[in-house]
Design an enzyme around this catalytic site. Structure first.
Site, short mmCIF file in Angstrom:
data_model
loop_
_atom_site.label_atom_id
_atom_site.label_comp_id
_atom_site.label_asym_id
_atom_site.label_seq_id
_atom_site.Cartn_x
_atom_site.Cartn_y
_atom_site.Cartn_z
N ASN A 39 0.86 -1.18 0.00
CA ASN A 39 0.00 0.00 0.00
C ASN A 39 0.91 1.24 0.00
O ASN A 39 1.69 1.45 0.93
CB ASN A 39 -0.89 -0.04 1.25
CG ASN A 39 -1.80 1.16 1.35
OD1 ASN A 39 -1.40 2.28 1.06
ND2 ASN A 39 -3.02 0.94 1.79
N ARG B 28 4.58 18.58 1.36
CA ARG B 28 5.29 19.74 0.83
C ARG B 28 4.69 20.28 -0.47
O ARG B 28 5.17 21.27 -1.00
CB ARG B 28 6.75 19.37 0.57
CG ARG B 28 7.60 19.40 1.81
CD ARG B 28 7.79 20.83 2.27
NE ARG B 28 8.52 20.88 3.52
CZ ARG B 28 9.84 21.09 3.61
NH1 ARG B 28 10.56 21.24 2.53
NH2 ARG B 28 10.42 21.15 4.79
N HIS C 237 -5.41 3.61 -1.75
CA HIS C 237 -6.68 3.85 -1.03
C HIS C 237 -7.02 5.33 -1.17
O HIS C 237 -6.71 6.13 -0.29
CB HIS C 237 -6.49 3.46 0.44
CG HIS C 237 -7.75 3.42 1.23
ND1 HIS C 237 -8.00 2.46 2.19
CD2 HIS C 237 -8.83 4.22 1.24
CE1 HIS C 237 -9.18 2.68 2.74
NE2 HIS C 237 -9.70 3.75 2.19
N ARG D 62 -8.97 8.49 -0.77
CA ARG D 62 -10.06 8.94 0.11
C ARG D 62 -10.68 10.19 -0.50
O ARG D 62 -10.04 10.89 -1.29
CB ARG D 62 -9.53 9.20 1.52
CG ARG D 62 -9.11 7.92 2.22
CD ARG D 62 -8.86 8.12 3.72
NE ARG D 62 -9.00 6.88 4.46
CZ ARG D 62 -8.04 5.97 4.60
NH1 ARG D 62 -6.88 6.13 4.01
NH2 ARG D 62 -8.25 4.88 5.31
N HIS E 2 -4.15 11.48 0.89
CA HIS E 2 -3.00 10.60 0.61
C HIS E 2 -2.88 10.48 -0.91
O HIS E 2 -2.40 11.37 -1.57
CB HIS E 2 -3.20 9.21 1.24
CG HIS E 2 -3.63 9.22 2.67
ND1 HIS E 2 -4.67 8.47 3.14
CD2 HIS E 2 -3.15 9.89 3.73
CE1 HIS E 2 -4.82 8.68 4.44
NE2 HIS E 2 -3.91 9.54 4.82
N GLU F 55 -8.60 0.24 -3.04
CA GLU F 55 -9.52 0.05 -1.93
C GLU F 55 -10.16 1.37 -1.54
O GLU F 55 -9.58 2.44 -1.76
CB GLU F 55 -8.80 -0.60 -0.73
CG GLU F 55 -7.64 0.21 -0.22
CD GLU F 55 -6.90 -0.46 0.94
OE1 GLU F 55 -6.76 -1.69 0.94
OE2 GLU F 55 -6.43 0.29 1.82
N THR G 22 -7.71 6.17 9.70
CA THR G 22 -7.48 5.00 8.87
C THR G 22 -8.70 4.08 9.02
O THR G 22 -9.56 4.34 9.86
CB THR G 22 -6.17 4.28 9.27
OG1 THR G 22 -5.97 3.15 8.43
CG2 THR G 22 -6.18 3.83 10.72
N HIS H 163 -4.12 -4.72 7.63
CA HIS H 163 -4.16 -3.67 8.67
C HIS H 163 -3.26 -4.04 9.83
O HIS H 163 -3.47 -5.03 10.50
CB HIS H 163 -5.57 -3.35 9.18
CG HIS H 163 -5.75 -1.88 9.33
ND1 HIS H 163 -5.13 -1.15 10.33
CD2 HIS H 163 -6.41 -0.97 8.58
CE1 HIS H 163 -5.43 0.13 10.19
NE2 HIS H 163 -6.19 0.27 9.12
N ASP H 164 -2.24 -3.23 10.01
CA ASP H 164 -1.30 -3.37 11.13
C ASP H 164 -0.49 -4.66 11.10
O ASP H 164 0.04 -5.08 12.12
CB ASP H 164 -2.01 -3.22 12.48
CG ASP H 164 -2.52 -1.82 12.67
OD1 ASP H 164 -1.70 -0.89 12.72
OD2 ASP H 164 -3.75 -1.63 12.71
N GLY I 141 0.90 -1.41 4.42
CA GLY I 141 1.39 -0.07 4.12
C GLY I 141 2.24 0.51 5.23
O GLY I 141 3.46 0.60 5.14
N HIS I 142 1.58 0.89 6.32
CA HIS I 142 2.22 1.71 7.34
C HIS I 142 3.55 1.13 7.86
O HIS I 142 4.59 1.78 7.80
CB HIS I 142 1.23 1.93 8.49
CG HIS I 142 1.72 2.88 9.52
ND1 HIS I 142 1.77 4.24 9.30
CD2 HIS I 142 2.22 2.68 10.75
CE1 HIS I 142 2.27 4.83 10.37
NE2 HIS I 142 2.55 3.90 11.26
N1 PXP Z 1 -6.42 -2.86 4.19
C1 PXP Z 1 -7.25 -1.80 4.28
C2 PXP Z 1 -8.66 -1.97 3.87
C3 PXP Z 1 -6.78 -0.56 4.73
O1 PXP Z 1 -7.62 0.48 4.80
C4 PXP Z 1 -5.42 -0.42 5.07
C5 PXP Z 1 -4.90 0.91 5.50
O2 PXP Z 1 -5.08 1.84 4.50
C6 PXP Z 1 -4.60 -1.55 4.96
C7 PXP Z 1 -5.13 -2.75 4.52
C8 PXP Z 1 -3.15 -1.50 5.28
O3 PXP Z 1 -2.98 -1.25 6.66
P1 PXP Z 1 -1.57 -0.81 7.20
O4 PXP Z 1 -1.27 0.53 6.62
O5 PXP Z 1 -1.75 -0.78 8.68
O6 PXP Z 1 -0.58 -1.85 6.76
#
Ligand code: PXP
Length: 237
Positions: free
Chosen positions: A7, A18, A43, A45, A50, A70, A100, A190-191, A213-214
């Site tokens: 991501n 910036r 993703h 929004r 982003h 997504e 998020t 996610h995470d 991603g994060h």
């Molecule tokens: N899946 C979805 C649906 C998300 O919204 C996100 C965060 O944008 C992720 C996966 C990835 O999560 P993370 O950034 O914590 O890895």
């Protein structure tokens, strides 16, 4: 091998801080692929804080792996996805002001709406996935909605992993088995990070793809993007 979709929203967040074009998200996406990513996730929004809609359009011809878009299927998102035709769309019920994504779909309450949206995407040849909590009843309804895949919302797993990883994984393993029996494909995200990814992969039967991603982009600050992607891929072998 479970696919790693990177991501790249966080790259856009740094760029947007910036106003110029540094770092360039298009170059970053191509580099992620060159370094071994199996896919790119974006993703967009509604406030475009982003990834912007324009980024999504510009990325389409450059992506040579799997492109996953997504987001919350508001009408502008649906139009964007239908015009870009990515390999996969992942529907996420994120509120406008959410930092998020913080919950999966209520597939009972939004069943008719999701059925319509999913069928529009499928008619266009786009694979569909629904972001969802590890709940068998909600998964039953996701199946009835007609989605190809579900994406398990893994934040609760990640939160509980350090306390008791067996407890943390249980619900997810059961939900995944249930979904597989129904014939749904299983993604997750996610995470997820270098600490909790391997155990997740080892215990989730039928896991097809993770989107990260994060943590991955944070790790890349210290370890470099190529090295980091390779390290995540190693966890998925
Ligand atoms: N899946 C979805 C649906 C998300 O919204 C996100 C965060 O944008 C992720 C996966 C990835 O999560 P993370 O950034 O914590 O890895």
């Amino acid at each position: 091998m479970v696919k790693l979709s990177v991501n790249i929203n966080k790259i856009a967040t740094i760029r947007n801080a910036r106003g110029g074009n540094m770092p360039d998200v298009l170059t970053a996406a191509m580099n992620c692929e060159r370094f071994g990513a199996d896919g790119i996730t974006v993703h967009p929004r509604p406030d475009e804080r982003h990834i912007t809609y324009k980024d999504v359009l510009n990325l389409r011809p450059l992506i040579t792996t799997e492109f996953n878009i997504e987001g919350n299927p508001i009408s502008s998102f649906i139009d964007l996805v239908l015009s870009v035709k990515p390999h996969q769309v992942t529907l996420v019920p994120d509120a406008h002001d959410a930092i998020t994504s913080n919950a999966g779909w209520n597939t009972i309450k939004y069943k008719d709406f999701l059925k319509d949206v999913i069928s529009a995407f499928k008619e266009c040849g786009i694979r569909t996935s629904i972001f969802i909590d590890p709940d068998k009843i909600l998964i039953d309804h996701a199946f009835e909605i007609g989605t190809d895949r579900i994406e398990l919302y893994t934040e609760p797993y990640a939160k509980n992993y350090s306390k008791n990883r067996d407890d943390a994984i249980n619900l997810f393993a059961e939900a995944a088995d249930h979904a597989s029996k129904l014939g749904l494909g299983i993604n997750a995200g996610h995470d997820l990070n270098l600490e909790n990814l391997k155990y997740f992969k080892q215990n989730i039967n039928g896991l097809l793809e993770v989107s990260i991603g994060h943590a991955l982009i944070c790790d890349a600050l210290y370890l470099g993007l190529e090295n980091t992607i390779q390290m995540y891929k190693r966890e998925l072998k």
